[in-house]
Design an enzyme around this catalytic site. Structure first.
Site, PDB file in Angstrom:
ATOM      1  CG  ASP A 121      -2.018  -1.002   1.185  1.00 22.16           C
ATOM      2  OD1 ASP A 121      -2.443  -1.362   0.072  1.00 22.16           O
ATOM      3  OD2 ASP A 121      -2.467  -1.445   2.256  1.00 22.16           O
ATOM      4  CG  ASP A 135      -6.529  -1.495  -1.789  1.00 25.79           C
ATOM      5  OD1 ASP A 135      -6.685  -2.703  -2.030  1.00 25.79           O
ATOM      6  OD2 ASP A 135      -5.704  -1.065  -0.964  1.00 25.79           O
TER       7      ASP A 135
END
Length: 162
Positions: A121, A135
């Site tokens: 991330d 995402d």
């Protein structure tokens, strides 16, 4: 199975979009891992930053350390989304885009889980949890799919004639 020309056309858009999302996700994750140390942010302050992070769970830090069950759920989700697409006799472009975003994102995060055991991330926006391109694609695709269902813009789910 050999795809006939009309089937090739039917699947060419969805496959292309899946590859674009997957490729963009994997390239951005590679660049973040290459140029930022874990926990490092660029810029160091501000509402929008790139912050190198990883996630062993799902969205919002749920199910931390549950990589194997999340891999299984990813495969099930990919199968379900593929099934939805295959049941549409004449899928609209918005549905195709929605499903391609979700499939490309799911494949991007699944690739991370299988390859390195966690999801990379890096998009850090204010108080929101850190996330990635996959995402984002999944969320936009889900919102679009929900809107299509709520507004009855998806044909009945029936098997497509071969």
């Amino acid at each position: 199975m050999v795809l006939m020309p009309n089937k090739m056309h039917r699947y060419s858009l969805v496959f292309t979009l899946i590859l674009v999302v997957f490729g963009l996700d994997q390239i951005t994750k590679f660049l973040v891992q290459r140029f930022l140390e874990l926990g490092e942010s660029w810029p160091s302050e501000g509402i929008f930053r790139l912050t190198s992070s990883f996630n062993t769970g799902s969205a919002f830090g749920l199910f931390t350390g549950q990589n194997t069950p999340l891999i299984l759920v990813s495969f099930l989700g990919i199968g379900f989304l593929s099934w939805i697409y295959s049941t549409q006799k004449h899928p609209r472009r918005l549905l195709t885009g929605s499903l391609a975003l979700q499939l490309g994102g799911a494949l991007g995060n699944l690739c991370d889980r299988l390859r390195i055991g966690y999801v990379v991330d890096f998009i850090d926006v204010g108080p929101w949890p850190i996330f990635n391109v996959a995402d984002s694609a999944i969320v936009v695709g889900l919102i679009t799919l929900g809107w299509l269902f709520l507004t009855n813009r998806i044909s009945n789910v029936v098997p497509v004639d071969d």
